[in-house]
Design an enzyme around this catalytic site. Structure first.
Site, short mmCIF file in Angstrom:
data_model
loop_
_atom_site.label_atom_id
_atom_site.label_comp_id
_atom_site.label_asym_id
_atom_site.label_seq_id
_atom_site.Cartn_x
_atom_site.Cartn_y
_atom_site.Cartn_z
N ASN A 7 0.87 -1.18 0.00
CA ASN A 7 0.00 0.00 0.00
C ASN A 7 0.91 1.23 0.00
O ASN A 7 1.43 1.63 1.04
CB ASN A 7 -0.89 -0.03 1.25
CG ASN A 7 -1.87 1.12 1.30
OD1 ASN A 7 -1.84 2.02 0.44
ND2 ASN A 7 -2.73 1.11 2.30
N ARG A 90 -2.57 -2.06 -3.43
CA ARG A 90 -3.79 -1.30 -3.20
C ARG A 90 -3.72 -0.05 -4.09
O ARG A 90 -2.73 0.69 -4.04
CB ARG A 90 -3.87 -0.88 -1.74
CG ARG A 90 -5.12 -0.09 -1.48
CD ARG A 90 -5.14 0.45 -0.08
NE ARG A 90 -6.38 1.20 0.09
CZ ARG A 90 -6.62 1.99 1.12
NH1 ARG A 90 -5.73 2.15 2.06
NH2 ARG A 90 -7.76 2.61 1.20
N HIS A 179 -12.95 2.68 0.23
CA HIS A 179 -12.93 1.59 1.21
C HIS A 179 -13.61 0.34 0.65
O HIS A 179 -14.11 -0.50 1.39
CB HIS A 179 -13.67 1.97 2.52
CG HIS A 179 -13.06 3.10 3.29
ND1 HIS A 179 -13.83 4.07 3.90
CD2 HIS A 179 -11.78 3.39 3.58
CE1 HIS A 179 -13.04 4.93 4.53
NE2 HIS A 179 -11.78 4.54 4.34
N ARG A 242 -12.18 15.12 7.94
CA ARG A 242 -12.91 15.50 6.71
C ARG A 242 -14.36 15.80 7.04
O ARG A 242 -14.96 15.18 7.92
CB ARG A 242 -12.87 14.36 5.69
CG ARG A 242 -11.50 14.17 5.10
CD ARG A 242 -11.53 13.07 4.06
NE ARG A 242 -10.38 12.21 4.21
CZ ARG A 242 -10.38 10.90 4.04
NH1 ARG A 242 -11.50 10.26 3.70
NH2 ARG A 242 -9.29 10.21 4.21
N GLU A 385 -8.36 -5.71 4.83
CA GLU A 385 -8.19 -5.34 3.42
C GLU A 385 -6.99 -6.05 2.81
O GLU A 385 -7.02 -6.42 1.64
CB GLU A 385 -8.02 -3.81 3.31
CG GLU A 385 -9.30 -3.06 3.60
CD GLU A 385 -9.07 -1.60 3.96
OE1 GLU A 385 -8.79 -1.32 5.14
OE2 GLU A 385 -9.18 -0.75 3.08
P1 ADP Z 1 -7.86 4.72 9.06
O1 ADP Z 1 -9.05 5.35 8.45
O2 ADP Z 1 -6.69 5.65 9.22
O3 ADP Z 1 -7.51 3.36 8.50
P2 ADP Z 1 -8.61 3.23 11.40
O4 ADP Z 1 -9.67 2.38 10.79
O5 ADP Z 1 -7.36 2.57 11.84
O6 ADP Z 1 -8.30 4.49 10.54
O7 ADP Z 1 -9.25 3.97 12.65
C1 ADP Z 1 -8.50 4.86 13.41
C2 ADP Z 1 -9.38 5.46 14.44
O8 ADP Z 1 -9.93 4.43 15.27
C3 ADP Z 1 -8.62 6.36 15.38
O9 ADP Z 1 -8.66 7.68 14.96
C4 ADP Z 1 -9.35 6.20 16.68
O10 ADP Z 1 -10.21 7.30 16.82
C5 ADP Z 1 -10.23 4.98 16.51
N1 ADP Z 1 -10.00 4.01 17.58
C6 ADP Z 1 -9.05 3.08 17.68
N2 ADP Z 1 -9.18 2.39 18.83
C7 ADP Z 1 -10.23 2.91 19.48
C8 ADP Z 1 -10.87 2.65 20.71
N3 ADP Z 1 -10.45 1.71 21.54
N4 ADP Z 1 -11.94 3.41 21.04
C9 ADP Z 1 -12.37 4.37 20.23
N5 ADP Z 1 -11.82 4.67 19.07
C10 ADP Z 1 -10.76 3.95 18.68
#
Ligand code: ADP
Length: 398
Positions: A7, A90, A179, A242, A385
């Site tokens: 990626n 990706r 996504h 965003r 993914e």
């Molecule tokens: P990306 O879109 O960058 O792939 P992810 O799917 O990894 O993002 O999600 C990241 C977000 O997940 C972080 O910004 C955080 O807010 C949220 N997150 C991760 N763990 C937790 C948790 N235990 N509780 C609440 N939110 C969480």
């Protein structure tokens, strides 16, 4: 097959070397600061992480550093690069050209290049990753897996924008959605949990990919019929930074008051909006929940707004599909934040959606958290993914 999944971003590159059948990850890691200086972080399950400063003027050196560490006698996981069966990439935007993954050849590269105006930040970086792999592993099959492809089954009424039709005809302005690899993976898992993999006809699934970037999809008969992101990933529900869907009038209004040019305006909408913009606290949902619990009203409002918009889209997609059989939560927030999941489902009893709060609480693994008497299922399904990319790559490389 053993697949290397890549990626590539503009200054970073994530990789995962994995078994496409079992999903076992042999090694994964990240190259950062490409074009600046260069750092490799390499992780092998059960071993300590390796961090190395390596000069990475271009993506080529980054990929070379990945291949070098993979065959390293101490830190590596294979004896030689020959053990990599194929490489899966990706790719963000496949435009209207790609409805599924494809083996990379000159025509495929030309088509990805044609999509650069649609994915100006990501597609050039994805191409750099592809070219670096071609240069360093010229004999290996490479496959492109597009973030947009799963959504290409949307009907015209879902993807057309109500602006002059010529912009669709001439410039391919339409809803694409992103996504897609995640929505495809979790909706396929949901079908499996429903026991409908072989006969998906008639099923209606709503997938909620809630992370830093968030998007939702309506999946009917196993195929995407609508999704919340649009021409680009700025549309839909509010996200970390965003804005999601807003009235276009805001753009003209603020540019008029502050004299922003379009670049500044887009930076505000891409990087300073969403739950960060409302709260002024953070784009991270953990920080927001903490601040809200401590009484920060704007953090509370940001969470309220996010949950409200997600719930609204669930309602809209249920109406669009004539009902819903399963709601799926996935990605960073969807997989981890049980309080938020609970709050999203709270207002949905009217459409027969009930969550088992006990099962939901603290759950971070694939689970059925449907409540008693619920007409629709509620699932938590961690997305994967990379596995989806590896599976497509193996299938096409055969
Ligand atoms: P990306 O879109 O960058 O792939 P992810 O799917 O990894 O993002 O999600 C990241 C977000 O997940 C972080 O910004 C955080 O807010 C949220 N997150 C991760 N763990 C937790 C948790 N235990 N509780 C609440 N939110 C969480």
């Amino acid at each position: 097959m053993k697949i290397l999944v890549i990626n590539a971003g503009s200054s970073s590159l994530k990789y995962q070397f994995m078994d496409s059948e079992t999903g076992e990850v042999f090694a994964k890691g990240l190259c950062e600061r490409i074009g600046i200086d260069g750092r490799l972080t390499h992780k092998v399950p059960g071993r300590e992480d390796v961090v190395r400063e390596i000069a990475m003027p271009t993506h080529s050196e980054a990929i070379k550093s990945v291949l070098d560490i993979m065959v390293d006698p101490v830190y590596g996981v294979v004896a030689s690069v020959d053990e990599i069966d194929a490489v899966g990439h990706r790719v963000l935007h496949g435009g209207m050209a790609f409805t599924e993954s494809c083996v990379i050849d000159d025509a495929c590269i030309a088509a990805i290049e044609k999509c650069i105006p649609l994915g100006p930040l990501h597609n050039p970086a994805n191409l750099m990753g592809i070219r670096a792999c071609q240069e360093l592993m010229p004999t290996k099959k490479q496959v492109a897996v597009f973030d947009t492809a799963f959504h290409m089954t949307m009907p015209p009424k879902a993807y057309i924008y109500p602006i002059p039709y010529e912009y669709y005809e001439k410039d391919e302005v339409r809803r694409y959605g992103f996504h897609g690899t995640s929505h495809r993976y979790v909706s396929a898992r949901a079908l499996a949990l429903l026991g409908r993999t072989e006969n998906p006809e008639g099923t209606r699934i709503i997938t909620c990919h809630l992370g830093n970037g968030s998007s939702m999809a309506a999946v009917k008969d196993g195929k995407c019929v609508d999704t919340s992101m649009g021409l680009g990933p700025l549309a839909g529900v509010p996200m970390g930074t965003r804005c999601g869907d807003i009235d276009a009038t805001i753009v003209e209004y603020l540019m008029g008051i502050y004299g922003y040019d379009i670049k500044e305006m887009m930076t505000i909408l891409n990087k300073k909006s969403g739950v960060l913009g409302i709260s002024g606290v953070s784009s991270d949902f953990r920080d927001l929940s903490k601040a809200a619990a401590e009484g920060n009203k704007r953090a509370e409002l940001a969470l309220d707004k996010f949950i409200y918009e997600v719930r609204k889209v669930i309602g809209a997609y249920a109406a669009a599909m004539g009902g819903v059989d399963a709601i799926v939560f996935t990605a960073g927030v969807g997989e981890n934040d049980f309080r938020l999941r609970k709050r999203v489902c709270e207002g949905l009893d009217f459409m027969g959606v009930k969550m088992d709060e006990k099962k939901n609480e603290g759950c971070r693994v694939e689970a059925d958290v449907t409540g008693e008497g619920s007409r629709a299922k509620v699932f938590i399904i961690p997305t994967n993914e990379e596995l989806m990319i590896a599976m497509d790559t193996a299938e096409l490389a055969k």
